[in-house]
Design a protein around this motif. Structure first.
Motif, PDB file in Angstrom:
ATOM      1  N   HIS A 329      15.888  18.182 -29.523  1.00  0.00           N
ATOM      2  CA  HIS A 329      16.202  19.479 -28.915  1.00  0.00           C
ATOM      3  C   HIS A 329      15.168  19.871 -27.852  1.00  0.00           C
ATOM      4  N   GLN A 330      14.886  18.928 -26.985  1.00  0.00           N
ATOM      5  CA  GLN A 330      13.936  19.206 -25.918  1.00  0.00           C
ATOM      6  C   GLN A 330      14.642  19.194 -24.573  1.00  0.00           C
ATOM      7  N   ALA A 331      14.355  20.199 -23.783  1.00  0.00           N
ATOM      8  CA  ALA A 331      14.902  20.238 -22.437  1.00  0.00           C
ATOM      9  C   ALA A 331      14.162  19.214 -21.580  1.00  0.00           C
ATOM     10  N   GLU A 332      14.596  19.036 -20.345  1.00  0.00           N
ATOM     11  CA  GLU A 332      13.923  18.102 -19.447  1.00  0.00           C
ATOM     12  C   GLU A 332      12.476  18.540 -19.239  1.00  0.00           C
ATOM     13  N   LYS A 333      11.555  17.595 -19.403  1.00  0.00           N
ATOM     14  CA  LYS A 333      10.141  17.927 -19.409  1.00  0.00           C
ATOM     15  C   LYS A 333       9.474  17.595 -18.073  1.00  0.00           C
ATOM     16  N   VAL A 334       8.406  18.348 -17.783  1.00  0.00           N
ATOM     17  CA  VAL A 334       7.550  18.024 -16.650  1.00  0.00           C
ATOM     18  C   VAL A 334       6.652  16.874 -17.074  1.00  0.00           C
ATOM     19  N   LYS A 335       6.640  15.788 -16.334  1.00  0.00           N
ATOM     20  CA  LYS A 335       5.956  14.577 -16.778  1.00  0.00           C
ATOM     21  C   LYS A 335       4.447  14.615 -16.566  1.00  0.00           C
ATOM     22  N   LYS A 336       3.968  15.304 -15.536  1.00  0.00           N
ATOM     23  CA  LYS A 336       2.548  15.254 -15.221  1.00  0.00           C
ATOM     24  C   LYS A 336       1.951  16.659 -15.105  1.00  0.00           C
ATOM     25  N   ILE A 337       0.707  16.782 -15.551  1.00  0.00           N
ATOM     26  CA  ILE A 337      -0.061  18.014 -15.351  1.00  0.00           C
ATOM     27  C   ILE A 337      -1.015  17.773 -14.179  1.00  0.00           C
ATOM     28  N   ASP A 338      -0.807  18.531 -13.118  1.00  0.00           N
ATOM     29  CA  ASP A 338      -1.615  18.347 -11.904  1.00  0.00           C
ATOM     30  C   ASP A 338      -2.921  19.128 -12.030  1.00  0.00           C
ATOM     31  N   VAL A 339      -4.051  18.411 -12.138  1.00  0.00           N
ATOM     32  CA  VAL A 339      -5.360  19.059 -12.268  1.00  0.00           C
ATOM     33  C   VAL A 339      -6.257  18.719 -11.077  1.00  0.00           C
ATOM     34  N   THR A 340      -5.636  18.258  -9.993  1.00  0.00           N
ATOM     35  CA  THR A 340      -6.446  17.899  -8.825  1.00  0.00           C
ATOM     36  C   THR A 340      -7.175  19.112  -8.253  1.00  0.00           C
ATOM     37  N   ASP A 366       0.684  40.622 -28.960  1.00  0.00           N
ATOM     38  CA  ASP A 366       0.558  41.055 -27.567  1.00  0.00           C
ATOM     39  C   ASP A 366      -0.787  40.665 -26.946  1.00  0.00           C
ATOM     40  N   VAL A 367      -1.016  39.357 -26.855  1.00  0.00           N
ATOM     41  CA  VAL A 367      -2.267  38.847 -26.278  1.00  0.00           C
ATOM     42  C   VAL A 367      -2.016  38.398 -24.840  1.00  0.00           C
ATOM     43  N   SER A 368      -2.836  38.905 -23.926  1.00  0.00           N
ATOM     44  CA  SER A 368      -2.796  38.469 -22.527  1.00  0.00           C
ATOM     45  C   SER A 368      -4.204  38.078 -22.120  1.00  0.00           C
ATOM     46  N   VAL A 369      -4.370  36.862 -21.620  1.00  0.00           N
ATOM     47  CA  VAL A 369      -5.690  36.374 -21.245  1.00  0.00           C
ATOM     48  C   VAL A 369      -5.534  35.261 -20.216  1.00  0.00           C
ATOM     49  N   ASP A 370      -6.525  35.136 -19.322  1.00  0.00           N
ATOM     50  CA  ASP A 370      -6.547  34.061 -18.330  1.00  0.00           C
ATOM     51  C   ASP A 370      -7.739  33.152 -18.605  1.00  0.00           C
ATOM     52  N   ILE A 371      -7.489  31.851 -18.548  1.00  0.00           N
ATOM     53  CA  ILE A 371      -8.552  30.851 -18.712  1.00  0.00           C
ATOM     54  C   ILE A 371      -8.481  29.923 -17.503  1.00  0.00           C
ATOM     55  N   ARG A 372      -9.576  29.876 -16.747  1.00  0.00           N
ATOM     56  CA  ARG A 372      -9.573  29.084 -15.521  1.00  0.00           C
ATOM     57  C   ARG A 372     -10.537  27.909 -15.632  1.00  0.00           C
ATOM     58  N   ASN A 373     -10.296  26.957 -14.752  1.00  0.00           N
ATOM     59  CA  ASN A 373     -11.114  25.746 -14.719  1.00  0.00           C
ATOM     60  C   ASN A 373     -12.600  26.079 -14.572  1.00  0.00           C
ATOM     61  N   GLY A 374     -13.459  25.491 -15.433  1.00  0.00           N
ATOM     62  CA  GLY A 374     -14.892  25.690 -15.350  1.00  0.00           C
ATOM     63  C   GLY A 374     -15.420  26.817 -16.202  1.00  0.00           C
ATOM     64  N   GLU A 375     -14.546  27.704 -16.696  1.00  0.00           N
ATOM     65  CA  GLU A 375     -14.998  28.824 -17.521  1.00  0.00           C
ATOM     66  C   GLU A 375     -15.267  28.355 -18.952  1.00  0.00           C
ATOM     67  N   LYS A 376     -16.170  29.039 -19.626  1.00  0.00           N
ATOM     68  CA  LYS A 376     -16.449  28.802 -21.041  1.00  0.00           C
ATOM     69  C   LYS A 376     -15.968  30.011 -21.821  1.00  0.00           C
ATOM     70  N   ILE A 377     -15.042  29.766 -22.751  1.00  0.00           N
ATOM     71  CA  ILE A 377     -14.406  30.852 -23.505  1.00  0.00           C
ATOM     72  C   ILE A 377     -14.736  30.701 -24.982  1.00  0.00           C
ATOM     73  N   ALA A 378     -15.162  31.793 -25.618  1.00  0.00           N
ATOM     74  CA  ALA A 378     -15.395  31.801 -27.064  1.00  0.00           C
ATOM     75  C   ALA A 378     -14.297  32.604 -27.744  1.00  0.00           C
ATOM     76  N   ILE A 379     -13.735  32.075 -28.812  1.00  0.00           N
ATOM     77  CA  ILE A 379     -12.687  32.765 -29.569  1.00  0.00           C
ATOM     78  C   ILE A 379     -13.309  33.196 -30.890  1.00  0.00           C
ATOM     79  N   VAL A 380     -13.519  34.491 -31.067  1.00  0.00           N
ATOM     80  CA  VAL A 380     -14.180  35.007 -32.260  1.00  0.00           C
ATOM     81  C   VAL A 380     -13.304  36.064 -32.917  1.00  0.00           C
ATOM     82  N   GLY A 381     -13.547  36.303 -34.193  1.00  0.00           N
ATOM     83  CA  GLY A 381     -12.781  37.312 -34.908  1.00  0.00           C
ATOM     84  C   GLY A 381     -12.895  37.119 -36.396  1.00  0.00           C
TER      85      GLY A 381
END
Length: 424
Positions: A329-340, A366-381
């Protein structure tokens, strides 16, 4: 019947895929083995005794004995090679192929579905039984071919000696088929019931050697809970065997009782009655016809039992085929993740509620968050705050109940699972 044929075809396909000559070797082995059984049991004994009674030369009889001895030695060598070398190696190949196919399929099943009790029972059943039943079907198929050959050989002999004996020899058809078929169905149902109970016992036993539970086992009530789960599984397994085992035992007893009566008593009674009625037999003919009726009767019963073993194996092979055939039950998938140009992960109003939980109980709300290349993120709780759920959504182990997770602006569900594994 149609399902059995399909399952047998699947077994042959697997055997040919693993080793093309495997089915041929199995069939040839059983053809030679049954030929030897019939020839020794009927023709050879009759030839020796008839030769002695008709006063044939000692050299003639000795040549027959030596010939059969050489044939027996050659077949014995092949028999030992097949049973002790070829068959065990082929079984290992079947185990490897079947288990890898099952594990590959299990890995493609969505997390929520894969962790359900019904799915775990299904996986446990197919991983435990599939390769064993493919081997049973493989060996039964070869045996059926051999028994058909033996059946024809003995039938030919009986027709030439005493046609009426065929009626007596076919008596096993009246009981063996119905009793054995019922017994096979009961054993299959019993196995399905026990499989689920066994999984619960194995789960409780496995907890004791998992490092993650070492501290809890010594400081909480988990130890008592696990022992209760194991004991309940044990009690229910015993009760199941007692209840269903009684039916199987009773049927097997009557099948064995009638089988012995047919195979041992009726042939002798028949030949004695024929002799009392005036029919004259040489000693070789007496032994030959008695052995022929006995072998014919047992081969008919054996053939039916083997056919039912094939049918039983086909039920398990059908479960294996159904397990592998399920759509992902999978739709057509994107084959590559572009990280250039780096990557960008975004949670947009992501929420998750575990299956079966109340509508207002959310593991992540209701979680909204952005994580970008090079950032260091800590998940605490705190415990239960949703840290594990957050990471599970991040790696696409589970999917949002509402909202979404984006990777480079594309819904994370649109990527192939293997690509996400490589990325994370």
């Amino acid at each position: 019947m149609k399902k059995s044929v399909v399952s047998i075809k699947a077994m042959l396909k697997i055997a040919f895929y693993i080793e093309k000559k495997s089915v041929i070797i199995c069939v040839v082995y059983n053809l030679i083995k049954q030929l030897m059984n019939v020839f020794y049991g009927v023709y050879f004994i009759r030839m020796i005794l008839a030769g002695l009674e008709t006063k044939q030369s000692f050299v003639h009889i000795l040549v027959i004995i030596l010939f059969m001895f050489v044939i027996n030695v050659l077949f014995g060598r092949f028999d030992q090679y097949y049973k002790n070398i070829y068959l065990p190696i082929f079984k290992l190949k079947v185990d490897s192929y079947i288990n890898e196919e099952i594990m590959r399929k299990a890995n493609s099943i969505p997390y929520e579905e894969a962790t359900s009790s019904s799915e775990l029972d299904k996986y446990n059943r197919v991983i435990k039984n599939s390769s064993k039943m493919v081997m049973q079907a493989y060996q039964s198929f070869g045996l059926v071919c051999g028994l058909i050959e033996a059946f024809v050989m003995v039938l030919f002999y009986i027709i030439n000696v005493d046609v009426f004996a065929i009626v007596l020899s076919g008596f096993p058809l009246l009981y063996s088929f119905f009793l054995a078929e019922k017994s096979a169905e009961l054993e299959y149902d019993l196995n399905k019931k026990v499989s689920s109970l066994t999984r619960k016992k194995e789960y409780a036993r496995r907890v004791y050697y998992l490092r993650d539970y070492t501290a809890e086992m010594r400081t909480t009530k988990i130890d008592r809970i696990m022992r209760e789960i194991y004991q309940e599984g044990f009690r229910r397994t015993v009760d199941t065997y007692k209840k269903d085992g009684k039916k199987i035992t009773l049927i097997a007893f009557f099948e064995l009782l009638l089988g012995d009566a047919v195979s041992m008593v009726l042939p002798l009674v028949y030949v004695i009655i024929r002799m009392l009625c005036g029919t004259r037999y040489l000693m070789g003919d007496f032994i030959g016809i008695t052995q022929a009726i006995t072998i014919f009767s047992s081969d008919v019963e054996w053939l039916l039992d083997t056919a039912l073993e094939l049918k039983t194996a086909s039920l398990y092979i059908s479960d294996y085929m159904d397990y592998l055939a399920r759509e992902e039950h999978q739709a057509e998938k994107v084959k590559k993740i572009d990280v250039t140009k780096g990557f960008h992960i975004a949670f947009e109003h992501a929420q998750y509620r575990y299956p079966g939980a109340p509508e207002d109980v959310l593991a992540l709300a209701d979680v909204s968050v952005d994580i970008r290349n090079g950032e260091k993120i800590a998940i605490v709780g705190e415990n239960g705050a949703g840290k594990t759920t957050f990471v599970s959504l991040l790696v696409n182990l589970i999917s949002c109940s509402s909202g979404r997770v984006l990777l480079n602006g594309i819904d994370i569900n649109a990527y192939e699972r293997g690509e996400l594994k490589s990325f994370f």
